[in-house]
Motif scaffolding. Structure first.
Motif, PDB file in Angstrom:
ATOM      1  N   GLY A 175       0.802  -1.227   0.000  1.00  0.00           N
ATOM      2  CA  GLY A 175       0.000   0.000   0.000  1.00  0.00           C
ATOM      3  C   GLY A 175       0.828   1.266   0.000  1.00  0.00           C
ATOM      4  N   ALA A 176       2.099   1.160   0.405  1.00  0.00           N
ATOM      5  CA  ALA A 176       2.963   2.340   0.416  1.00  0.00           C
ATOM      6  C   ALA A 176       3.125   2.947  -0.963  1.00  0.00           C
ATOM      7  CB  ALA A 176       4.334   1.969   0.986  1.00  0.00           C
ATOM      8  N   MET A 177       2.860   2.168  -2.004  1.00  0.00           N
ATOM      9  CA  MET A 177       2.999   2.685  -3.371  1.00  0.00           C
ATOM     10  C   MET A 177       1.838   3.574  -3.792  1.00  0.00           C
ATOM     11  SD  MET A 177       4.447  -0.586  -5.506  1.00  0.00           S
ATOM     12  CE  MET A 177       2.973  -1.576  -5.224  1.00  0.00           C
ATOM     13  N   LEU A 178       0.711   3.446  -3.128  1.00  0.00           N
ATOM     14  CA  LEU A 178      -0.509   4.055  -3.652  1.00  0.00           C
ATOM     15  C   LEU A 178      -0.480   5.575  -3.668  1.00  0.00           C
ATOM     16  CD1 LEU A 178      -3.380   3.751  -4.727  1.00  0.00           C
ATOM     17  CD2 LEU A 178      -4.182   3.636  -2.363  1.00  0.00           C
ATOM     18  N   LEU A 179      -0.255   6.201  -2.508  1.00  0.00           N
ATOM     19  CA  LEU A 179      -0.344   7.660  -2.447  1.00  0.00           C
ATOM     20  C   LEU A 179       0.703   8.354  -3.319  1.00  0.00           C
ATOM     21  CD1 LEU A 179      -1.885  10.044  -1.328  1.00  0.00           C
ATOM     22  CD2 LEU A 179      -0.402   9.990   0.689  1.00  0.00           C
ATOM     23  N   PRO A 180       1.986   7.931  -3.297  1.00  0.00           N
ATOM     24  CA  PRO A 180       2.940   8.585  -4.200  1.00  0.00           C
ATOM     25  C   PRO A 180       2.539   8.470  -5.669  1.00  0.00           C
ATOM     26  CG  PRO A 180       4.110   7.340  -2.527  1.00  0.00           C
ATOM     27  CD  PRO A 180       2.667   6.981  -2.391  1.00  0.00           C
ATOM     28  N   ALA A 181       2.029   7.300  -6.067  1.00  0.00           N
ATOM     29  CA  ALA A 181       1.623   7.132  -7.461  1.00  0.00           C
ATOM     30  C   ALA A 181       0.450   8.046  -7.804  1.00  0.00           C
ATOM     31  CB  ALA A 181       1.257   5.678  -7.730  1.00  0.00           C
ATOM     32  N   LEU A 182      -0.525   8.129  -6.908  1.00  0.00           N
ATOM     33  CA  LEU A 182      -1.686   8.978  -7.173  1.00  0.00           C
ATOM     34  C   LEU A 182      -1.314  10.458  -7.189  1.00  0.00           C
ATOM     35  CD1 LEU A 182      -4.495   7.229  -5.093  1.00  0.00           C
ATOM     36  CD2 LEU A 182      -4.205   7.241  -7.574  1.00  0.00           C
ATOM     37  N   VAL A 183      -0.481  10.889  -6.224  1.00  0.00           N
ATOM     38  CA  VAL A 183      -0.085  12.297  -6.201  1.00  0.00           C
ATOM     39  C   VAL A 183       0.705  12.642  -7.451  1.00  0.00           C
ATOM     40  CG1 VAL A 183       1.209  14.066  -4.945  1.00  0.00           C
ATOM     41  CG2 VAL A 183      -0.171  12.418  -3.690  1.00  0.00           C
ATOM     42  N   GLY A 184       1.539  11.715  -7.919  1.00  0.00           N
ATOM     43  CA  GLY A 184       2.245  11.947  -9.175  1.00  0.00           C
ATOM     44  C   GLY A 184       1.285  12.150 -10.337  1.00  0.00           C
ATOM     45  N   PHE A 185       0.226  11.326 -10.369  1.00  0.00           N
ATOM     46  CA  PHE A 185      -0.775  11.488 -11.427  1.00  0.00           C
ATOM     47  C   PHE A 185      -1.506  12.823 -11.287  1.00  0.00           C
ATOM     48  CE2 PHE A 185      -5.201  11.017 -12.879  1.00  0.00           C
ATOM     49  CZ  PHE A 185      -4.971  10.766 -14.233  1.00  0.00           C
ATOM     50  N   PHE A 186      -1.851  13.195 -10.055  1.00  0.00           N
ATOM     51  CA  PHE A 186      -2.563  14.455  -9.832  1.00  0.00           C
ATOM     52  C   PHE A 186      -1.688  15.653 -10.221  1.00  0.00           C
ATOM     53  CE2 PHE A 186      -4.764  12.016  -6.174  1.00  0.00           C
ATOM     54  CZ  PHE A 186      -5.585  11.365  -7.084  1.00  0.00           C
ATOM     55  N   ALA A 240      -0.545  19.892 -14.279  1.00  0.00           N
ATOM     56  CA  ALA A 240       0.398  20.479 -15.236  1.00  0.00           C
ATOM     57  C   ALA A 240      -0.194  20.564 -16.639  1.00  0.00           C
ATOM     58  CB  ALA A 240       1.697  19.677 -15.253  1.00  0.00           C
ATOM     59  N   VAL A 241      -0.865  19.495 -17.075  1.00  0.00           N
ATOM     60  CA  VAL A 241      -1.427  19.548 -18.429  1.00  0.00           C
ATOM     61  C   VAL A 241      -2.639  20.474 -18.483  1.00  0.00           C
ATOM     62  CG1 VAL A 241      -0.530  17.278 -19.057  1.00  0.00           C
ATOM     63  CG2 VAL A 241      -2.853  17.457 -18.134  1.00  0.00           C
ATOM     64  N   GLN A 242      -3.389  20.569 -17.384  1.00  0.00           N
ATOM     65  CA  GLN A 242      -4.507  21.511 -17.359  1.00  0.00           C
ATOM     66  C   GLN A 242      -4.018  22.949 -17.437  1.00  0.00           C
ATOM     67  OE1 GLN A 242      -6.993  20.579 -13.928  1.00  0.00           O
ATOM     68  NE2 GLN A 242      -8.462  19.545 -15.275  1.00  0.00           N
ATOM     69  N   ALA A 243      -2.815  23.191 -16.888  1.00  0.00           N
ATOM     70  CA  ALA A 243      -2.245  24.542 -16.977  1.00  0.00           C
ATOM     71  C   ALA A 243      -1.986  24.940 -18.426  1.00  0.00           C
ATOM     72  CB  ALA A 243      -0.944  24.624 -16.171  1.00  0.00           C
ATOM     73  N   ARG A 244      -1.871  23.959 -19.319  1.00  0.00           N
ATOM     74  CA  ARG A 244      -1.714  24.214 -20.756  1.00  0.00           C
ATOM     75  C   ARG A 244      -3.045  24.175 -21.488  1.00  0.00           C
ATOM     76  NH1 ARG A 244       3.412  23.269 -22.997  1.00  0.00           N
ATOM     77  NH2 ARG A 244       2.321  23.614 -24.991  1.00  0.00           N
ATOM     78  N   ARG A 263      -4.079   7.376 -20.895  1.00  0.00           N
ATOM     79  CA  ARG A 263      -3.477   6.312 -21.700  1.00  0.00           C
ATOM     80  C   ARG A 263      -1.979   6.207 -21.427  1.00  0.00           C
ATOM     81  NH1 ARG A 263      -2.042   6.601 -28.033  1.00  0.00           N
ATOM     82  NH2 ARG A 263      -0.976   4.592 -28.176  1.00  0.00           N
ATOM     83  N   PHE A 264      -1.316   7.354 -21.383  1.00  0.00           N
ATOM     84  CA  PHE A 264       0.136   7.364 -21.221  1.00  0.00           C
ATOM     85  C   PHE A 264       0.535   6.968 -19.795  1.00  0.00           C
ATOM     86  CE2 PHE A 264      -0.962  10.874 -24.247  1.00  0.00           C
ATOM     87  CZ  PHE A 264      -0.803  10.102 -25.385  1.00  0.00           C
ATOM     88  N   ALA A 265      -0.253   7.424 -18.812  1.00  0.00           N
ATOM     89  CA  ALA A 265       0.020   7.044 -17.429  1.00  0.00           C
ATOM     90  C   ALA A 265      -0.132   5.535 -17.245  1.00  0.00           C
ATOM     91  CB  ALA A 265      -0.912   7.794 -16.481  1.00  0.00           C
ATOM     92  N   GLY A 266      -1.135   4.959 -17.911  1.00  0.00           N
ATOM     93  CA  GLY A 266      -1.332   3.515 -17.828  1.00  0.00           C
ATOM     94  C   GLY A 266      -0.150   2.749 -18.385  1.00  0.00           C
ATOM     95  N   LYS A 267       0.368   3.206 -19.520  1.00  0.00           N
ATOM     96  CA  LYS A 267       1.552   2.565 -20.106  1.00  0.00           C
ATOM     97  C   LYS A 267       2.752   2.689 -19.171  1.00  0.00           C
ATOM     98  CE  LYS A 267       0.413   1.144 -24.343  1.00  0.00           C
ATOM     99  NZ  LYS A 267       0.704  -0.209 -24.877  1.00  0.00           N
ATOM    100  N   TRP A 268       2.873   3.844 -18.532  1.00  0.00           N
ATOM    101  CA  TRP A 268       3.971   4.085 -17.601  1.00  0.00           C
ATOM    102  C   TRP A 268       3.881   3.125 -16.418  1.00  0.00           C
ATOM    103  CZ3 TRP A 268       8.415   6.077 -18.259  1.00  0.00           C
ATOM    104  CH2 TRP A 268       9.168   6.650 -17.228  1.00  0.00           C
TER     105      TRP A 268
END
Length: 309
Positions: A181-192, A197-201, A210-215
């Motif tokens: 479970g230690a992986m969950l929050l860092p992974a989610l915060v990275g996605f958020f 960042a992309v919304q800022a554009r 799609r790209f996050a899933g591949k990652w």
């Protein structure tokens, strides 16, 4: 007409704790034909299950007494003990299975508490969301009395087809729950952060999925490699080194300034990279961070690893 054919028996089950996950567990037992008794401090939560055929117990003692197998789904081990305290007289001879969050210490304390009241104990974890309960690939793992798992394995597999007994120690599921479970929050915060960042554009967050899933697929493929490096203590074959990650850390401030996103949550991770480099792991695999995270240890030679199958 059944003649002399004996229909397979379905063990009566009690489910205590009817939040979203508890309801899903009770529904899975009902769908599989198990006589199911339910109880919750807020009685109204039982109504949809009663409509599907469950029996609502009037009190926790009656709920425990109703079935040989009692499954609890509360928030923590402490919550579980508190909820059951009023019915401890009925625990003797019952098999108690807990499905909640909590530390290994909490699991051990609850195991001791349950056995002191005459119950057999199994602590587990559901490694998925409530809507996935009952699916063939849903993972649940358990630690504790092997006899409980062997006797009720068929019943427990109703909750998920990928059901595993980790070992007789009652804290193993809690250990793996926290380790994985230690992986969950860092992974989610990275996605958020990426979404911001992309919304800022002016781009939608959905464009990253799609790209996050591949990652994430790529990261998954690396886990066996990193696990082997950690177990062996050999980090010298570095496809991705600590220094490589450290060089990339310099870009965080640039992203923060350009996209107006808060990247400060990454600072402790970058500090961890720096500590690893200072400890001589700069050209080693990124998996060498494990050695920096290991408090009071100096490397593979001081580790005591126990592998449970």
């Amino acid at each position: 007409m059944t003649g002399n054919i004996r229909m397979p028996s379905t063990v009566p089950v009690t489910v205590i704790g009817l939040g979203s996950m508890g309801r899903a567990l009770a529904e899975a037992f009902l769908d599989a034909g198990h006589p199911t008794t339910v109880w919750n401090r807020t009685p109204e939560r039982a109504a949809p299950l009663v409509a599907r055929g469950a029996v609502r117990a009037e009190g926790v003692e009656g709920a425990i007494a109703a079935s040989p197998l009692v499954v609890t789904c509360l928030t923590t081990f402490e919550d579980t003990r508190q909820a059951l305290e009023g019915g401890v007289g009925a625990l003797r001879g019952r098999d108690l299975v807990t499905l909640n969050s909590g530390s290994p210490a909490g699991a051990r304390a609850t195991a001791a508490w349950a056995t002191s009241h005459g119950a057999r104990f199994l602590a587990g974890a559901v490694k998925n969301v409530p809507s996935a309960v009952g699916a063939p690939d849903t993972l649940l793992y358990y630690g504790g009395d092997r006899g409980v798992f062997d006797e009720h394995g068929t019943t427990l597999r109703v909750l998920g087809g990928d059901t595993v007994h980790l070992g007789d120690e009652p804290d193993l599921a809690a250990l793996y729950e926290m380790a994985v479970g230690a992986m969950l929050l860092p992974a989610l915060v990275g996605f958020f952060q990426g979404a911001a960042a992309v919304q800022a554009r002016g781009l939608p967050a959905s464009s990253t999925v799609r790209f996050a899933g591949k990652w994430l697929d790529m990261i998954k493929s690396l886990l066996p490699v990193y696990a082997e490096e950690i177990d062996s203590g050999d980090y010298t074959d570095a496809a991705s080194s600590v220094n490589l990650f450290l060089a990339g850390a310099a870009h965080d401030d640039e992203l923060a300034a350009e996209a107006h996103v808060d990247t400060s949550w990454i600072a402790p991770l970058n500090a961890l990279l720096g500590r690893a480099a200072e400890a001589g792991h700069g050209e080693h695999s990124i998996a060498a961070l494990t050695e920096v995270l290991r408090l009071g240890g100096n490397g593979a030679e001081q580790r005591k690893l126990t592998v449970h199958h």
